[in-house]
Motif scaffolding. Sequence first.
Motif, short mmCIF file in Angstrom:
data_model
loop_
_atom_site.label_atom_id
_atom_site.label_comp_id
_atom_site.label_asym_id
_atom_site.label_seq_id
_atom_site.Cartn_x
_atom_site.Cartn_y
_atom_site.Cartn_z
N ALA A 38 -12.73 17.88 -17.17
CA ALA A 38 -12.36 17.87 -18.58
C ALA A 38 -12.99 19.06 -19.30
N ALA A 39 -14.25 19.34 -18.97
CA ALA A 39 -14.94 20.46 -19.62
C ALA A 39 -14.25 21.78 -19.26
N LYS A 40 -13.93 21.94 -17.99
CA LYS A 40 -13.29 23.17 -17.54
C LYS A 40 -11.90 23.30 -18.14
N ARG A 41 -11.21 22.16 -18.24
CA ARG A 41 -9.85 22.18 -18.81
C ARG A 41 -9.90 22.65 -20.27
N ARG A 42 -10.87 22.09 -21.02
CA ARG A 42 -11.02 22.50 -22.42
C ARG A 42 -11.26 24.00 -22.51
N GLU A 43 -12.11 24.50 -21.61
CA GLU A 43 -12.48 25.92 -21.63
C GLU A 43 -11.25 26.79 -21.33
N ILE A 44 -10.51 26.42 -20.30
CA ILE A 44 -9.32 27.20 -19.91
C ILE A 44 -8.28 27.17 -21.02
N ASN A 45 -8.02 25.99 -21.57
CA ASN A 45 -6.99 25.88 -22.61
C ASN A 45 -7.40 26.60 -23.89
N GLN A 46 -8.70 26.51 -24.20
CA GLN A 46 -9.22 27.21 -25.37
C GLN A 46 -8.97 28.72 -25.24
N ARG B 8 -3.82 17.33 -22.97
CA ARG B 8 -2.88 16.83 -21.96
C ARG B 8 -2.18 17.97 -21.22
N VAL B 9 -2.89 19.08 -21.07
CA VAL B 9 -2.36 20.22 -20.33
C VAL B 9 -3.38 20.57 -19.25
N TYR B 10 -2.95 20.65 -18.00
CA TYR B 10 -3.87 20.77 -16.87
C TYR B 10 -3.57 22.05 -16.11
N ALA C 172 3.73 32.00 -24.51
CA ALA C 172 4.31 30.87 -23.78
C ALA C 172 4.03 29.61 -24.59
N ARG C 173 4.86 28.58 -24.41
CA ARG C 173 4.70 27.31 -25.13
C ARG C 173 4.59 26.18 -24.13
N ILE C 174 3.51 25.40 -24.25
CA ILE C 174 3.25 24.36 -23.25
C ILE C 174 3.22 22.99 -23.93
N TYR C 175 4.06 22.09 -23.47
CA TYR C 175 4.10 20.71 -23.97
C TYR C 175 3.22 19.81 -23.11
N PRO C 176 2.93 18.60 -23.57
CA PRO C 176 2.00 17.72 -22.85
C PRO C 176 2.44 17.35 -21.43
#
Length: 458
Positions: free
Chosen positions: A232-240, A254-256, A267-271
């Motif tokens: 979760a932490a890494k996901r937040r970092e990547i998405n940020q 909700r994006v992995y 680009a546009r990414i949906y959940p």
Amino acid sequence: MIILAAGQGKRMRSRLPKVAHEVAGRPLVNWVIDAATTLQPESLVVVVGHGAEEVGAILPPGTRTALQAEQHGTGHATKVALAELGDLDPDDVVVILYGDTPLITSDLVRSLAAFEEGEALRMVTAEVDDPSGYGRVVRDPHGSVIAVVEDRDADEAQKAIREINAGFYSVRAGLLAESLGQISPHNDQGEYYLTDVVGILAAAGHRLTAVRAAPEEVAGINSQDQLAEAQAAKRREINQRLMESGVWMLDPDRVYIDATVTVEPGARIYPDTYLRGDTRVAAGAEVGPDVWAEDSTIGANSRVWYAVLRSSVVGEECQVGPFASLRPGTVMERGSKIGTFVETKNTTLGEGAKAPHLSYLGDATVGSRANIGAGTITCNYDGISKYPTVIGEGAFIGSDTMLVAPVTIGDGAITGAGSVITRDVSPGALAVERSDQVEIPGYAERRRSRKSASDPEG
Ligand code: UD1
Ligand code: CA
């Protein structure tokens, strides 16, 4: 530099060696190696042991390893690494990291390496809310570090300490070898603890420094629960980072996205979108909701939703889904479409070609602007071998056509709906294969009256 990665990770309760578990598509140990190698260390040794072959196979090519055949603790593992490194100058600085700390940053490694004259050991600590499981950092009344006590060996007062040992150290080679010679396995686990080196050097009056890090940088993974937290932490970092670069996300929680993926700004990414492995998404593409894409490319201005893509290439301005499965070897050229309930495998769709509904296309080459009618299937498999289907440019395949491969449909040709096509069709021709329609006048009325006479209730 030394990275310890030989442990089994019993607390994971997993068949996989602990350091081989992935965070954002990259094994735990490789995150640590990444952070370490940005500093271009003179030498780097990864200690492997449990599942050595499996772990060896996931390490970046050319990584030097040392084998700790039996795992007698982090102190023992460090001894194994020193033996592999061979003769070191006593004044050399050895950096030691643990392979189960994927959130480590290169800045943190850099601060360890910024060793000063007169320092014997530098270690990273962090103040955490829940210190359970970690070694506690014990300080004297003047605030100097005097020891690290493992959770299972700690008394009540020590358990209350919230400053924990991150497991990252830099230490003079001579003092390290000397103090490792003095450690003993007199602890709850009967292991040789590297952490005892801290107490030994402190007791001998050497200068120790503790570098404070943020709790999220030092998280060590011992359980599935901690693995999920790190994900979760890494996901937040990547998405940020992606959003800062100009990627739009409706709901970043909700994006992995794996660390190995490229997403272009715009680009546009949906959940519920999963982008994995060697995947690229170009500017202007709209992906999701509900997309699983691995090792695939999604071209500029394409729309992909409710779809699974594996080793596939979606060109520019294409449409995929909803409810499409692109299996390996699918290539879509510009402006082509794979629509609802369509499965493809090893198939190329030329520019502007369309398979909008309910089809299976396997081992097929579809020419540009060809239209594949609903329900069309390439019968590419006879139970023994697979055969190709070639559909020419601008061809019109009628609904529910069975294309029994190997078969070629010429450019601009048409097949009649419901045909089972077993022979090649010439360019521009119409091929129909079905029995003539028969009409029996008045049949329906006769049938209805027969039925009501025999069954008045019905
Ligand atoms: C260790 C530290 C603890 C610290 C925590 C930080 C020790 C004794 N304790 O505890 O103070 O707070 O990390 O996350 O060092 N390994 C080997 N060979 C072995 C044993 C372990 O290579 O024989 C490797 C493991 O693969 C792992 C790392 O060393 O990558 C740490 O081992 P682990 O068992 O996870 O230590 P912790 O109990 O977490
Ligand atoms: Ca650990």
